[in-house]
Write a protein that holds these residues in place. Structure first.
Motif, short mmCIF file in Angstrom:
data_model
loop_
_atom_site.label_atom_id
_atom_site.label_comp_id
_atom_site.label_asym_id
_atom_site.label_seq_id
_atom_site.Cartn_x
_atom_site.Cartn_y
_atom_site.Cartn_z
N SER A 45 57.08 -21.93 29.13
CA SER A 45 57.69 -20.93 28.25
C SER A 45 57.88 -21.42 26.84
N PRO A 46 57.67 -20.49 25.84
CA PRO A 46 57.86 -20.79 24.46
C PRO A 46 59.62 -20.66 24.16
N LEU A 47 59.65 -21.25 22.90
CA LEU A 47 61.03 -21.65 22.35
C LEU A 47 61.31 -20.55 21.88
N GLY A 48 62.43 -19.50 22.02
CA GLY A 48 62.80 -18.43 21.65
C GLY A 48 61.78 -17.20 21.88
N HIS A 49 61.91 -16.18 21.09
CA HIS A 49 61.09 -15.11 21.52
C HIS A 49 60.24 -14.73 20.12
N ARG A 50 59.13 -13.92 20.47
CA ARG A 50 58.30 -13.69 19.40
C ARG A 50 58.38 -11.88 19.12
N ASP A 51 58.87 -11.52 18.15
CA ASP A 51 58.95 -10.17 17.67
C ASP A 51 57.60 -9.53 16.86
N HIS A 52 57.00 -10.58 16.29
CA HIS A 52 55.76 -10.10 15.78
C HIS A 52 56.17 -9.45 14.23
N ILE A 53 57.19 -9.62 13.80
CA ILE A 53 57.73 -9.27 12.35
C ILE A 53 56.87 -9.86 11.40
N GLY A 54 56.59 -9.08 10.40
CA GLY A 54 55.95 -9.74 9.32
C GLY A 54 54.21 -9.51 9.21
N VAL A 55 53.45 -10.32 8.55
CA VAL A 55 52.05 -10.28 8.53
C VAL A 55 51.32 -11.32 9.37
N HIS A 56 50.43 -10.86 10.27
CA HIS A 56 49.95 -11.82 11.20
C HIS A 56 48.34 -11.58 11.15
N GLU A 57 47.41 -12.55 11.35
CA GLU A 57 45.87 -12.41 11.46
C GLU A 57 45.74 -11.69 12.78
N GLN A 58 44.74 -10.88 12.70
CA GLN A 58 44.19 -10.41 14.24
C GLN A 58 42.83 -11.14 14.30
N LYS A 59 42.18 -11.14 15.42
CA LYS A 59 41.08 -11.88 15.85
C LYS A 59 39.59 -11.15 15.05
N ASP A 60 39.90 -9.89 14.76
CA ASP A 60 38.94 -9.05 14.01
C ASP A 60 38.69 -9.26 12.68
N GLY A 61 39.74 -10.25 11.98
CA GLY A 61 39.64 -10.32 10.74
C GLY A 61 40.59 -9.36 9.81
N ASN A 62 41.16 -8.43 10.41
CA ASN A 62 42.17 -7.61 10.03
C ASN A 62 43.38 -8.06 10.28
N LEU A 63 44.59 -7.35 9.63
CA LEU A 63 45.88 -7.82 10.03
C LEU A 63 46.75 -7.13 10.95
N TYR A 64 47.82 -7.66 11.61
CA TYR A 64 48.92 -6.44 11.85
C TYR A 64 50.36 -6.89 11.20
N VAL A 65 50.96 -5.87 11.32
CA VAL A 65 52.25 -5.81 10.34
C VAL A 65 53.49 -5.52 11.25
N GLY A 66 54.49 -6.38 11.82
CA GLY A 66 55.52 -5.93 12.41
C GLY A 66 56.88 -5.37 11.34
N VAL A 67 57.25 -4.32 11.58
CA VAL A 67 58.47 -3.93 10.71
C VAL A 67 59.64 -3.67 11.66
#
Length: 577
Positions: free
Chosen positions: A337-359
């Motif tokens: 299990s990871p420490l804490g939780h991941r809400d994906h807020i902010g800017v992150h890289e996708q595996k296809d070279g694009n980005l995903y953004v959590g708001v």
């Protein structure tokens, strides 16, 4: 009497534990209803109420609705009557249900972890704007929730939803509740396995199927192939969690029996490896056990967590394999299990070279107009779509790297920040007394006010992915997961300094999911008035920041901190500590 389809498919020599008294378990021969809810479901499959809504109630109006449908079967269509305005929290447990009923409905729309393209987001916004007095909330079950819905408008709303590929079917009730899926399924660079196809197949096979429309209580499902375990798997009835087998490769472990409310349980990890294609079959097996062996005598003991607690995970797995799957599952250690939780807020890289953004909408509260504005931004920037999260957030997928900054600015302009404060990022709230008939206190507006005040008092606080979480609930049912937050607030009426009964909260401290999964610590007789909440949490945060050791999480600090620091009786000097 239940149809024979409800019986296990194959009789075996599996020894089934028998309670000392009958608990209404169908597979043990207890088929007669033992409470009014079970009787109502026996009288008529709740799925049948859809036809009555379309043909009768929407045409004849609210007063034509049969009470058994209104306060029971409507839930299978994602509809609850909302709370009548002006009823204070002290009357929640005193008035009869019909006295609390308004003539309007809350409506839940399932997303089930699916990618919502711009046209779908626009449709969701237009429904809120046109039929729900411009309301819309993102819930922690990845739903969109409306208020002020008129029964006369339900057919038109359903038509729009279905045109957009969405549904309210079994969004409430003793049914397969909306599924939680990883918001970054299929795109995250560090994903173990994409489980999207399994959730789609579960939905295709079992949603709206009478064999699975009558569970003892609600049945919550989560699935993620992301190593952050981003769907709160510990608190669901069944969760499929990405893992890797040394020989067979990526697949899923199966966790069962989680749930919160007044008797919280974390899931039991079966320690197995299930291939992607087998996930729907295993889901059917777990759901079948719940349907056939779940306790139906008392609603308060009817969730799957009680059966798993009584049987133990070894017996549960044995019954699953012998009576439902007819094969052994492959052993495999449960993933770390990871420490804490991941809400994906902010800017992150996708595996296809694009980005995903959590708001981060503020405690999930958006509006129809805001969703329409979001759809316009998504179209302008050519985004693939949006997913909702189990933390009342929104993740936007398919962002071109060279347009990311411009997108963030556009999102800020409409009130959806990808650069939120700790408090906006990490605070959740249930519906509360504004609309919920079970609530005792206000949650949404109180939480928004709390966020604004904490932003003023701690303007530069940045704890990153280990930020302090605050979950605010209007009653003991823990819809916003009170017990697994750093600071969990359970709404109740309390006495103020002058002896007046006022809105307030019982405090849970140091709860968590993931590596430190536990239920928050409750201090004896410790309650906080709603009015005093800003000062109390400020004192608590200062004490944590002043007293913590390097790298120490809030959860770990709570376990060792002096009680006076946790109660707010003493506030340390942050500058000199």
């Amino acid at each position: 009497m239940p149809d024979l389809r409800y019986k296990p498919a194959l009789a075996t020599a599996t020894e089934i534990p028998r309670p000392k008294r009958g608990e209404g378990q169908w597979a043990l021969g207890f088929t007669e209803p033992l409470n009014k809810n079970e009787q109502s479901k026996k009288d008529d499959d709740p799925l049948n109420v859809r036809r009555r809504i379309l043909d009768i109630y929407s045409k004849r109006g609210f007063d034509s609705i049969d009470p058994a449908d209104l306060r029971g079967r409507f839930r299978w269509m994602g509809l609850y009557t909302q709370r009548r305005p002006g009823i204070d929290g002290g009357k929640t447990a005193v008035l009869d249900e019909e006295e609390l009923d308004d003539r309007y409905f809350m409506m839940r729309v399932r997303s089930d972890g699916a990618l919502l393209p711009p046209a779908t987001v626009r449709a969701l916004g237009e429904i809120g704007r046109d039929y729900a007095r411009d309301t819309a909330d993102v819930t922690d079950r990845e739903n969109i929730q409306y208020h002020w819905i008129r029964i006369e408008d339900v057919p038109a709303i359903w038509e729009r939803l279905e045109a957009a590929g969405l549904s309210t079917l079994e969004a409430c009730g003793d049914s397969p509740r909306p599924f939680l899926g990883s918001p970054v399924a299929g795109v995250a660079e560090d994903e173990i396995i994409d489980g999207t196809s399994a959730l789609e197949e579960i939905k295709r096979r079992y949603l709206g199927d009478p064999r699975f429309s009558n569970f003892p209580r609600k049945f919550k499902t989560a699935l993620t192939g992301h190593p952050s375990h981003d769907v709160s798997p510990e608190t669901n009835d069944v969760a499929f969690v990405g893992t890797v087998h040394p020989e067979h490769g990526p697949g899923f472990d199966v966790w069962v029996g989680g749930g919160l409310s007044t008797n919280p349980h974390l899931t039991e990890k079966l320690g197995v490896w299930v291939p992607l294609a087998q996930v729907p079959d295993v889901w059917e097996g777990v759901a079948g056990i719940f349907r056939d062996y779940g306790y139906r005598r008392l609603r308060s003991k009817a969730r799957l967590k009680f059966l798993v607690a009584d049987w133990g995970k070894e017996k549960f797995r044995e019954v699953l394999e012998n009576e439902y799957l007819h094969q052994r599952l492959i052993d495999n250690p449960s993933p770390a299990s990871p420490l804490g939780h991941r809400d994906h807020i902010g800017v992150h890289e996708q595996k296809d070279g694009n980005l995903y953004v959590g708001v981060a909408p503020t405690v999930g509260r958006v509006s129809g107009s805001l969703l329409v504005a979001l759809a316009e931004v998504m179209d302008e920037f050519g985004l693939a779509g949006a997913r909702l999260t189990p933390y009342q957030k929104i993740v936007l997928l398919g962002v071109a790297p060279d347009r990311a900054e411009a997108l963030l600015d556009a999102l800020d302009r409409i009130g959806l920040s990808a650069r939120p404060s700790n408090w906006r990022r990490n605070t959740m709230a249930c519906t509360g007394i504004e609309f919920c008939k079970l609530a005792i206190v206000d949650t949404k507006q109180r939480s928004a006010d709390l966020i604004a005040e904490l932003e003023r008092r701690f303007p530069d606080l940045d704890l990153g992915d280990q930020g302090i979480t605050v979950n605010v609930n209007g009653c003991p049912n823990a819809c916003a997961r009170t017990q697994v937050a750093d600071i969990g607030l359970k709404g109740q009426l309390v006495m103020d300094e002058d002896g007046n009964q006022v809105e307030g909260f019982q405090v849970h401290l140091g709860g968590a999911t993931g590596l430190q999964a536990n239920f928050g610590r409750k201090l004896r007789a410790h309650k906080v008035t709603s009015k005093g909440l800003d000062d109390y949490i400020s004192s608590l945060v200062v004490n944590y920041l002043a007293d913590r050791e390097d790298g120490e999480t809030f959860t770990t600090w709570v376990l060792r901190a002096e009680e006076s620091l946790l109660r707010g009786d003493k506030t340390l000097d942050l500058v000199t500590a």
